[in-house]
Motif scaffolding. Structure first.
Motif, mmCIF file in Angstrom:
data_model
loop_
_atom_site.group_PDB
_atom_site.id
_atom_site.type_symbol
_atom_site.label_atom_id
_atom_site.label_comp_id
_atom_site.label_asym_id
_atom_site.label_seq_id
_atom_site.Cartn_x
_atom_site.Cartn_y
_atom_site.Cartn_z
ATOM 1 N N ALA A 11 4.570 -7.643 4.077
ATOM 2 C CA ALA A 11 3.259 -8.267 3.891
ATOM 3 C C ALA A 11 2.185 -7.231 3.594
ATOM 4 O O ALA A 11 1.113 -7.581 3.109
ATOM 5 C CB ALA A 11 2.886 -9.094 5.118
ATOM 6 N N SER A 12 2.468 -5.959 3.864
ATOM 7 C CA SER A 12 1.460 -4.935 3.576
ATOM 8 C C SER A 12 1.391 -4.653 2.079
ATOM 9 O O SER A 12 0.381 -4.200 1.568
ATOM 10 C CB SER A 12 1.764 -3.637 4.329
ATOM 11 O OG SER A 12 2.814 -2.911 3.698
ATOM 12 N N LYS A 13 2.473 -4.943 1.360
ATOM 13 C CA LYS A 13 2.477 -4.739 -0.088
ATOM 14 C C LYS A 13 2.146 -6.042 -0.830
ATOM 15 O O LYS A 13 1.675 -6.018 -1.955
ATOM 16 C CB LYS A 13 3.844 -4.249 -0.556
ATOM 17 C CG LYS A 13 4.169 -2.823 -0.109
ATOM 18 C CD LYS A 13 4.537 -1.935 -1.274
ATOM 19 C CE LYS A 13 4.494 -0.479 -0.869
ATOM 20 N NZ LYS A 13 5.848 0.025 -0.589
ATOM 21 N N CYS A 14 2.427 -7.177 -0.176
ATOM 22 C CA CYS A 14 2.206 -8.474 -0.830
ATOM 23 C C CYS A 14 0.753 -8.635 -1.248
ATOM 24 O O CYS A 14 -0.159 -8.303 -0.475
ATOM 25 C CB CYS A 14 2.608 -9.589 0.130
ATOM 26 S SG CYS A 14 2.266 -11.249 -0.491
ATOM 27 N N MET A 15 0.529 -9.132 -2.460
ATOM 28 C CA MET A 15 -0.820 -9.342 -2.962
ATOM 29 C C MET A 15 -1.164 -10.826 -2.996
ATOM 30 O O MET A 15 -2.202 -11.195 -3.518
ATOM 31 C CB MET A 15 -0.937 -8.776 -4.379
ATOM 32 C CG MET A 15 -0.462 -7.349 -4.443
ATOM 33 S SD MET A 15 -0.558 -6.680 -6.091
ATOM 34 C CE MET A 15 0.832 -7.441 -6.876
ATOM 35 N N ALA A 165 4.847 -6.671 -6.745
ATOM 36 C CA ALA A 165 4.393 -5.693 -5.769
ATOM 37 C C ALA A 165 5.550 -4.921 -5.154
ATOM 38 O O ALA A 165 5.326 -4.039 -4.340
ATOM 39 C CB ALA A 165 3.614 -6.394 -4.652
ATOM 40 N N ARG A 183 8.925 1.413 7.541
ATOM 41 C CA ARG A 183 7.632 1.052 6.936
ATOM 42 C C ARG A 183 6.583 0.844 8.017
ATOM 43 O O ARG A 183 5.435 1.269 7.880
ATOM 44 C CB ARG A 183 7.802 -0.207 6.078
ATOM 45 C CG ARG A 183 6.516 -0.727 5.437
ATOM 46 C CD ARG A 183 5.928 0.225 4.441
ATOM 47 N NE ARG A 183 4.728 -0.327 3.803
ATOM 48 C CZ ARG A 183 3.826 0.388 3.134
ATOM 49 N NH1 ARG A 183 3.988 1.693 3.012
ATOM 50 N NH2 ARG A 183 2.778 -0.203 2.592
ATOM 51 N N GLU A 186 5.314 4.080 9.290
ATOM 52 C CA GLU A 186 4.426 4.657 8.277
ATOM 53 C C GLU A 186 3.042 4.009 8.320
ATOM 54 O O GLU A 186 2.017 4.684 8.248
ATOM 55 C CB GLU A 186 5.042 4.349 6.916
ATOM 56 C CG GLU A 186 4.835 5.346 5.831
ATOM 57 C CD GLU A 186 5.714 4.963 4.642
ATOM 58 O OE1 GLU A 186 6.534 5.808 4.260
ATOM 59 O OE2 GLU A 186 5.570 3.835 4.134
ATOM 60 N N LEU A 191 -1.313 4.990 7.609
ATOM 61 C CA LEU A 191 -2.097 4.080 6.781
ATOM 62 C C LEU A 191 -3.122 3.265 7.555
ATOM 63 O O LEU A 191 -3.756 2.390 6.995
ATOM 64 C CB LEU A 191 -1.146 3.151 5.996
ATOM 65 C CG LEU A 191 -0.273 3.925 5.002
ATOM 66 C CD1 LEU A 191 0.787 3.032 4.376
ATOM 67 C CD2 LEU A 191 -1.129 4.535 3.907
#
Lengths: 271, 830
Positions: A11-15, A165, A183, A186, A191
């Motif tokens: 969900a951190s990459k999902c746009m 994404a 992830r 990270e 982040l």
């Protein structure tokens, strides 16, 4: 295909682009906006449709998380969790829902009798019943089946293929869990997402979807602690077996009565 | 883009300002994510609202729409004051050291808010500049005088410093309406790319360009990147995210009022009455543009073939000439249509009824036309403009001709992406019914015109009769016969040798009839023909690095020597397959790569070499003049920190034409003094009226969403997309909603001085009120994709009111791109 596979969802990459929502409909021949039949309206959000339905097997849920340290706009790809301890499989009286190749909770539409137990007992409220005959009330269930026709042929689910994404991956479950944990560490360390977490590792025996979240699950509209339904346990462990025995007993009893009665009749006639 | 999409992965800081890459170019996130995952790059988003891109960013900074120059000017001041600029790059590669005419006056001198040379003949406050005082100081030979210590008060660096001296954090935050602390955080993060071993990229789109100061917004980005030493380097550049897959191609081929193909000026009747006049006026003595006559003559030779000869000036007189390009930009065209000056319109693949500024006015303009030919795929709102509810078709005299067009998948040809990458694409589907590719339609019309002019010449038939128009030989259509052989078009665009092309020693560079490999072989004497000089090479057979030789733009070679994402064997980028332009600047003033591990090209002692095609004379060494002139299209070879535009050589903050406040920097100069403000039918229901902030106090902007496409033709007919985003909406802050008693999902009326529309309210934390110069200013935003449907049985599935009913018919002073991004509205429950 005996190895358990899972869908990694970051969900951190999902746009929130809805590519997955549309790819699923395209592959599975599902409907979108059809005037007079299926019409969506904007109710004050980008989110549409407002829930899964027989023509929507995955969708994006939108929520705003007003954390004072860091405001987040959250996107969650919703769909069947393909649980290890799948209540829907256990309560399905016809065996339409089963664990299949790769651990996918598969669905055989022909076997479905539209009873709706899967819908009732799913802790996530996923399977949706579609009335296919309004006169007879005949109905069929519906849900994501991890594109079984693609995955058993070595392809990824349609949503995974389309995601621009690179937020989705399809692979052996252990590897997807490891990827998610890496992830998350990270996200926390570098982040600026101290609340990042994995969702799906152990819930309900382990889900077929492994989520990387940057906020508490409840902020995404996910149950923090999804539990196997108590009533489902009663149903699965006690009533169904009793029902089967009872059902069997009725048959035995009826047959027995028939033969007994029949013998009596014949004997009387002869005399 | 000066760079390209894959290159984003090489960046240390990615600044998304005036664009929304995650929303509208989602595939680009692949490369942005690589930069973040592999290089630890920071993603910074500057936007009036918290967008899908902001949702993925490390730092988000809100800004009030229309205050970009304040933001960029503040960044430049921050960079200069804190000595964060890339000194060696700035001194050697830009005109920072160049001395400007001592009579030059900045907006901070004399007449505040204006540069020297302002002329306002009619005294209405708007005018233009005489640029005499904006010149370089030169020596007797005409070479610019320079002070490489950057101390001379007349050097560009000192003038730049003075121009932005008041753009401090307080002032800028006050104008933008944001927090000073967050502003400084963004400045510090991005300015860090000024270190020689770091690069940063700026990704922009309509959020920067669609303003009356749009061109100057883009100038700012170029200046920032020059100061930080980010141009010509991997992970750097000034990068426009083009709004359609081939709009870069459309500008390459001059679908613009002021150009002819290859970015040359459209001939002007006054300045360019004949070929020699054009050449004299348009050809600089220095820079690569000094070759312009070769480009122009080759273009004329392509268009008129055997009828373009030295004897008739290569048919230059056949070219139509404008009085001023300004008369032919979009807004001017619709003003002329409205006035009845233009009688007919041929619209190809566009929906002005939804996409045009002040759309009610533009629809009224369409009604004045005698005829419209529209080439379209769907029955859009423009196709059906005459039957819009409220219009009486019996009163509209326009004759409509609808030509069904094939879509992109149904025809073969090339597209040019934002990164100048030209990719040839095959046809993969058959068009339905009678639909034809645009190139066939245009070819057929041209062929028919030539026939008609043969039979009935009229006063000046030669330009049509003599057109070289032999593109047939393609598939045979059952009804229309022979269609276009697209390869013939490709070869013409690529360029061919009409006669043998020889070098100075008589060696053959290109044989008669062969395609040209490089624009270096173009001639001004008619020996070459070329449809677009920047495209030379794109159809030339080249290796794909894997043993195959095929037209360059058809290649899909996967090798990437150097690992920078150059992929030189994949398709073809103009010019000459250079992937990062101005790449001389990727090496220092001695020719060695800057530190940081992204070596691109370098001087090896005998020549320039490396992983990209050098955008430089390959044999030019340190002992030759121009060794430190990477900007080969500029007369002085230097990056222009000081560069003349219509409203000045330095960008200056002016408010949008409709603004809630006065210009904090120059209260007497609220808006761009060079903007043409149209006032046709001012005060009438349909007309060019401007809103009073007392009546329309809310700033509005328009934008796109990922689910829809432009004016909706390609998305509002598709059930899956319409389901996801079915209705017109307006996004606003919770604070504004509370003030107005509005809840999420309420139907609202949004009004401007030009119209009123209905939209569903989205109430969100992603918009926050701005504190501008001490006052609270609210902003709202809405998508511009929606229209009433077009009518008829094949109308759109997705319908809604048109945002452009609200936008003003006014645009940038240089390009007239409409100010869609900052105007005034009011909102209330419907």
């Amino acid at each position: 295909m005996t190895e358990r596979y899972a869908m990694y969802i970051d969900a951190s990459k999902c746009m929130g682009c809805r590519g997955c929502q549309v790819a699923c409909k395209q592959w599975n021949d599902l409907q979108g906006f059809v005037p007079g039949v299926r019409e969506t309206k904007n109710t004050g959000s980008y989110e549409n449709p407002l829930s899964l339905d027989p023509q929507t097997w995955t969708r994006i849920k939108f929520s705003e998380y007003d954390n004072p340290d860091r405001f987040q706009w959250l996107f969650l790809k919703e769909g069947c969790m393909h649980c290890t301890d799948a209540a829907c499989v256990d309560v399905c009286p016809t065996g339409a829902l089963k664990h299949g190749p790769y651990g996918i909770v598969t669905f055989e539409r022909d076997l479905c009798n539209g009873c709706g137990y899967c819908s009732q007992f799913c802790p996530f409220g996923i399977p949706k019943l579609e009335i296919i005959n309004s006169v007879t009330g005949e109905a069929k269930s519906s849900k994501c089946v991890f594109c079984q026709d693609r995955t058993v042929n070595g392809l990824t689910p349609a949503c995974v293929k389309t995601c621009p994404a690179a937020a989705l991956e399809w692979g052996p479950r252990d590897a997807m869990v490891a990827k998610a944990e890496l992830r998350v560490s990270e996200l926390k360390a570098k982040l600026g997402f101290p609340e990042a977490r994995v969702y799906g590792k152990t819930e309900l025996g382990g889900l077929g979807r492994i989520y990387v979240l940057t906020a508490p699950a409840s902020e995404y509209g996910l149950p923090e602690n999804p539990r196997y339904p108590a009533l489902g346990t009663v149903w699965q462990k006690i009533l169904q077996p009793v029902g089967q025995i009872a059902f069997g007993a009725v048959i035995v009893g009826a047959l027995g009565a028939f033969f007994v009665a029949r013998r009596n009749v014949v004997m009387e006639e002869v005399e | 883009m000066t760079n390209h999409w894959v290159d984003l992965k090489n960046s240390d800081a990615i600044l998304i300002a005036g664009s929304n890459a995650a929303e509208n170019h989602p595939a680009s996130m692949t490369w942005i994510n690589k930069a973040r995952d592999e290089r630890g790059a920071k993603l910074i988003v500057v936007d009036p609202r918290f967008t899908r891109s902001a949702a993925k960013a490390d730092i988000y900074l809100p800004l009030r729409s229309g205050t970009d120059i304040a933001f960029w000017g503040g960044l430049m001041k921050y960079v200069i004051d804190n000595n964060l600029y890339h000194e060696e790059y700035v001194v050697h590669f830009t005109n920072a050291a160049t001395l400007i005419n001592a009579d030059f006056e900045d907006t901070e001198d004399g007449d505040l808010g204006l540069f020297s040379g302002f002329m306002d003949d009619d005294g209405d406050g708007y005018g233009s500049y005489d640029r005499k005082t904006w010149s370089y100081q030169t020596d007797a030979d005409g070479n610019a005088l320079r002070d490489e210590t950057l101390q001379d008060p007349n050097c560009v660096f000192q003038l730049l410093k003075k121009h932005y001296q008041r753009y401090d954090l307080d002032m800028v935050a006050g104008v933008m309406g944001c927090s000073k602390a967050k502003l400084e955080e963004v400045y510090a993060a991005y300015a860090a790319t000024g270190q020689p071993d770091k690069t940063g990229t700026i990704m922009y789109a309509m959020g920067q360009t669609q303003h009356t100061v749009g061109s100057q917004n883009v100038r700012c980005m170029a200046m920032v990147q020059l100061l930080l030493g980010n141009i010509g380097r991997p992970g750097g550049g000034v990068n426009a995210l083009r709004g359609e897959s081939n709009v870069q191609g459309s500008t390459d081929f001059a679908l613009l009022a002021h150009l002819i193909p290859g970015y040359m000026a459209v001939p002007r009747a006054g300045d360019h009455p004949n070929l020699q006049a054009y050449i004299d006026v348009e050809t600089p003595k220095t820079s690569y543009w000094s070759n312009k006559p070769k480009f122009l003559v080759s273009l004329l030779k392509a268009w008129w073939g055997e009828h373009a000869t030295a004897e008739n000036d290569f048919a230059y007189d056949y070219l139509p000439k404008v009085e001023s390009a300004g008369n032919h930009y979009w807004i001017s065209l619709f003003e002329a249509m409205h006035a009845g000056t233009i009688k007919g319109a041929w619209l190809l693949g566009q929906n002005p009824a939804v996409g045009g500024p002040n759309a009610r006015f533009e629809k009224e303009a369409l009604e004045q036309l005698d005829w419209i030919v529209i080439q379209e795929i769907f029955q859009t709102e423009t196709v059906g403009f005459w039957r819009e509810p409220g219009k009486d078709p019996l009163k509209i005299k326009t004759e409509m001709f609808v030509l069904p067009a094939a879509d992109a998948m149904e025809k073969e040809g090339s597209i040019d992406t934002s990164g100048r990458l030209i990719q040839w694409r095959p046809k993969v589907a058959e068009a339905v019914g009678e639909a034809l590719p645009d190139h066939d339609i245009i070819y057929l019309i041209g062929r028919k015109l030539k026939e008609m002019y043969e039979q009935d010449p009229g006063p000046y038939a030669d330009p049509i009769k003599h057109l070289a128009w032999e593109y047939g030989g393609g598939p045979v259509h059952p009804v229309i016969g022979e269609m276009v052989d697209i390869e013939k078009v490709a070869v013409e665009v690529n360029g061919v040798a009409v006669e043998d092309v020889l070098d100075a020693d008589g060696n053959v560079l290109a044989k008669k009839g062969d395609m040209l490999k490089t624009f270096g072989h173009l001639q001004a004497d008619g020996k070459t023909a070329c449809g677009n000089w920047i495209y030379v090479g794109y159809y030339y057979p080249m290796s794909d690095g894997e043993g195959n030789t095929l037209p360059a733009s058809k290649r899909r070679g996967q090798k990437d020597p150097g690992g920078l994402g150059i992929y030189p064997y994949y398709a073809y980028s103009w010019p000459l397959n250079r992937r990062i332009i101005y790449n001389r600047a990727s090496a220092d003033s001695k020719g060695n790569p800057w530190p940081g591990g992204r070596e691109l090209i370098w001087w090896d002692g005998a020549k320039w070499t490396g992983y990209d095609v050098p955008d430089f004379v390959v044999t030019k060494g340190p002992d030759q003049p121009g060794f430190n002139d990477p900007f080969i299209m500029q007369r002085d070879g230097k990056g222009g920190l000081f560069a003349a535009m219509v409203e000045g050589p330095f960008p200056t903050h002016y408010e949008p034409v409709e603004s809630p406040t006065t210009n904090a920097f120059y209260p007497e100069r609220n808006i761009n003094p060079c903007v043409k403000v149209w006032r046709t039918k001012e005060g009438e229901d349909v007309g060019n009226t401007y809103g009073d902030p007392a009546k329309f106090p809310i700033v509005a902007t328009t934008y796109r969403v990922v689910e829809h496409w432009q004016a909706g033709g390609m998305s509002r007919w598709l059930e899956w997309l319409v389901e996801a985003q079915p209705e017109m909406f307006v996004e606003m802050s919770e604070q504004l909603a509370a003030e107005k008693g509005i809840k999420a999902g309420d139907r609202l009326k949004v009004t401007s001085a030009r119209g009123a529309i209905e939209a569903v309210a989205i109430v969100t934390k992603r918009f926050q009120p701005f504190t501008v110069n001490g006052k609270t200013v609210h902003q709202v935003g809405m998508p511009w994709h929606f229209g009433w449907g077009g009518g008829g049985p094949d109308e759109a599935l997705g319908k809604g009111d048109t945002a452009n009913h609200l936008t003003p018919h006014v645009g940038d002073a240089n390009t007239t791109i409409p100010e869609y991004k900052a105007f005034l509205v009011n909102v209330e429950k419907a």
